[in-house]
Design a protein around this motif. Structure first.
Motif, short mmCIF file in Angstrom:
data_model
loop_
_atom_site.label_atom_id
_atom_site.label_comp_id
_atom_site.label_asym_id
_atom_site.label_seq_id
_atom_site.Cartn_x
_atom_site.Cartn_y
_atom_site.Cartn_z
N GLY A 293 0.79 -1.23 0.00
CA GLY A 293 0.00 0.00 0.00
C GLY A 293 0.82 1.26 0.00
O GLY A 293 2.04 1.20 0.00
N PRO A 294 0.20 2.40 -0.08
CA PRO A 294 -1.24 2.63 -0.04
C PRO A 294 -1.89 2.40 -1.40
O PRO A 294 -1.19 2.21 -2.39
CB PRO A 294 -1.33 4.11 0.35
N GLY A 295 -3.18 2.48 -1.40
CA GLY A 295 -3.92 2.35 -2.64
C GLY A 295 -5.00 1.30 -2.54
O GLY A 295 -5.04 0.50 -1.61
N ARG A 296 -5.89 1.33 -3.50
CA ARG A 296 -7.02 0.40 -3.54
C ARG A 296 -6.53 -1.04 -3.59
O ARG A 296 -7.07 -1.91 -2.95
CB ARG A 296 -7.85 0.73 -4.77
N TYR A 297 -5.51 -1.27 -4.41
CA TYR A 297 -4.95 -2.61 -4.56
C TYR A 297 -3.61 -2.61 -3.83
O TYR A 297 -2.57 -2.33 -4.41
CB TYR A 297 -4.78 -2.95 -6.04
N ASP A 298 -3.64 -2.93 -2.55
CA ASP A 298 -2.46 -2.78 -1.71
C ASP A 298 -1.82 -4.09 -1.29
O ASP A 298 -0.88 -4.11 -0.52
CB ASP A 298 -2.79 -1.96 -0.47
N THR A 299 -2.33 -5.21 -1.82
CA THR A 299 -1.83 -6.52 -1.40
C THR A 299 -1.49 -7.36 -2.63
O THR A 299 -2.32 -7.53 -3.52
CB THR A 299 -2.88 -7.24 -0.54
N VAL A 300 -0.28 -7.90 -2.65
CA VAL A 300 0.16 -8.81 -3.72
C VAL A 300 0.07 -10.22 -3.17
O VAL A 300 0.51 -10.49 -2.05
CB VAL A 300 1.60 -8.50 -4.17
N LEU A 301 -0.53 -11.12 -3.96
CA LEU A 301 -0.72 -12.51 -3.55
C LEU A 301 0.05 -13.45 -4.46
O LEU A 301 0.09 -13.25 -5.68
CB LEU A 301 -2.20 -12.90 -3.64
N ASP A 302 0.59 -14.49 -3.88
CA ASP A 302 1.20 -15.59 -4.62
C ASP A 302 0.08 -16.55 -5.00
O ASP A 302 -0.64 -17.04 -4.14
CB ASP A 302 2.22 -16.28 -3.73
N THR A 303 -0.07 -16.82 -6.30
CA THR A 303 -1.12 -17.76 -6.73
C THR A 303 -0.53 -19.01 -7.37
O THR A 303 -1.24 -19.74 -8.05
CB THR A 303 -2.10 -17.08 -7.71
N GLY A 304 0.76 -19.25 -7.15
CA GLY A 304 1.38 -20.46 -7.68
C GLY A 304 2.56 -20.13 -8.58
O GLY A 304 3.23 -19.10 -8.42
N SER A 305 2.80 -21.01 -9.54
CA SER A 305 3.89 -20.77 -10.50
C SER A 305 3.54 -21.44 -11.82
O SER A 305 2.74 -22.37 -11.87
CB SER A 305 5.22 -21.30 -9.97
N ILE A 306 4.14 -20.92 -12.87
CA ILE A 306 4.05 -21.50 -14.21
C ILE A 306 5.47 -21.56 -14.74
O ILE A 306 6.18 -20.54 -14.73
CB ILE A 306 3.17 -20.65 -15.16
N ASP A 307 5.88 -22.73 -15.19
CA ASP A 307 7.22 -22.90 -15.75
C ASP A 307 8.31 -22.35 -14.83
O ASP A 307 9.28 -21.76 -15.28
CB ASP A 307 7.32 -22.24 -17.13
N GLY A 308 8.12 -22.52 -13.51
CA GLY A 308 9.12 -22.09 -12.54
C GLY A 308 9.12 -20.61 -12.23
O GLY A 308 9.94 -20.15 -11.43
N ARG A 309 8.22 -19.86 -12.81
CA ARG A 309 8.13 -18.41 -12.53
C ARG A 309 6.93 -18.15 -11.63
O ARG A 309 5.86 -18.75 -11.81
CB ARG A 309 7.99 -17.61 -13.81
N PRO A 310 7.07 -17.22 -10.67
CA PRO A 310 5.95 -16.96 -9.76
C PRO A 310 4.75 -16.35 -10.48
O PRO A 310 4.90 -15.56 -11.42
CB PRO A 310 6.53 -15.97 -8.74
N CYS A 311 3.58 -16.72 -10.01
CA CYS A 311 2.31 -16.13 -10.46
C CYS A 311 1.84 -15.20 -9.35
O CYS A 311 1.65 -15.64 -8.22
CB CYS A 311 1.26 -17.20 -10.70
N LEU A 312 1.63 -13.94 -9.69
CA LEU A 312 1.26 -12.93 -8.70
C LEU A 312 0.01 -12.19 -9.15
O LEU A 312 -0.14 -11.87 -10.33
CB LEU A 312 2.39 -11.92 -8.53
#
Length: 172
Positions: free
Chosen positions: A128-147
């Protein structure tokens, strides 16, 4: 280090590639009330693919661009829930600049690389700050993080809002 590649997992209006490109290259999406300045790196995503994430989709707040509620995902994962999303392979700087524009912050004000270790360790980071203030890990594809990014408040603590028809048309 903003050349590190990550998968930006989008939902809401950024499911539409042309809409996302307004955040990357700059421009005004159809029916939007204002234009986006674009990212520091205007290169298009290197790849994209459909995905699902275990976070419930909801609409809240009011967008000054669309005049209605905007999409969020519940920051709490729920394995019984699936939200359709699109993953775009972008640099960490591009992701940071998309988040900045979504949160009405200046381009370059978020240094995503500073938060990647926290996301990897805890599954999330508050940027934050801001409306979208949280980054989430949603897994990985081909060894790269999905955010992905969303607001801090879980669905159960949020007042819902009806999205504008023009906003919904981008989600189809």
């Amino acid at each position: 280090m903003g050349e590190r590649l990550v998968w930006y997992v989008s939902y809401g209006s950024n499911l539409d590639r042309d809409r996302l490109l307004c955040y990357i290259r700059g421009g005004r999406p159809p029916a939007a009330r204002r234009a986006n300045v674009g990212a520091r790196d205007p290169s298009p995503p290197r790849d994209d693919r459909p995905v699902t994430i275990p976070h419930g989709l909801f609409f809240a707040d009011v967008s000054h661009v669309w005049t209605g509620g905007v999409a969020f995902v519940d920051p709490r994962a729920d394995p019984s829930v699936r939200t359709y999303a699109r993953a775009y392979l972008v640099t960490t700087d591009q992701l940071a600049d998309v988040i900045a524009q979504e949160s009405a912050r200046p381009i370059g004000s978020i240094e995503m690389d500073e938060h990647l270790d926290e996301v990897a360790r805890h599954g999330r980071a508050v940027i934050g700050p801001g409306r979208y203030d949280t980054v989430l890990d949603t897994g990985s594809i081909d060894g790269r993080p999905c955010l992905t990014f969303t607001g801090r408040a879980p669905l159960v603590d949020t007042d819902l809002a009806v999205p504008a028809g023009s906003y919904l048309s981008l989600i189809h």
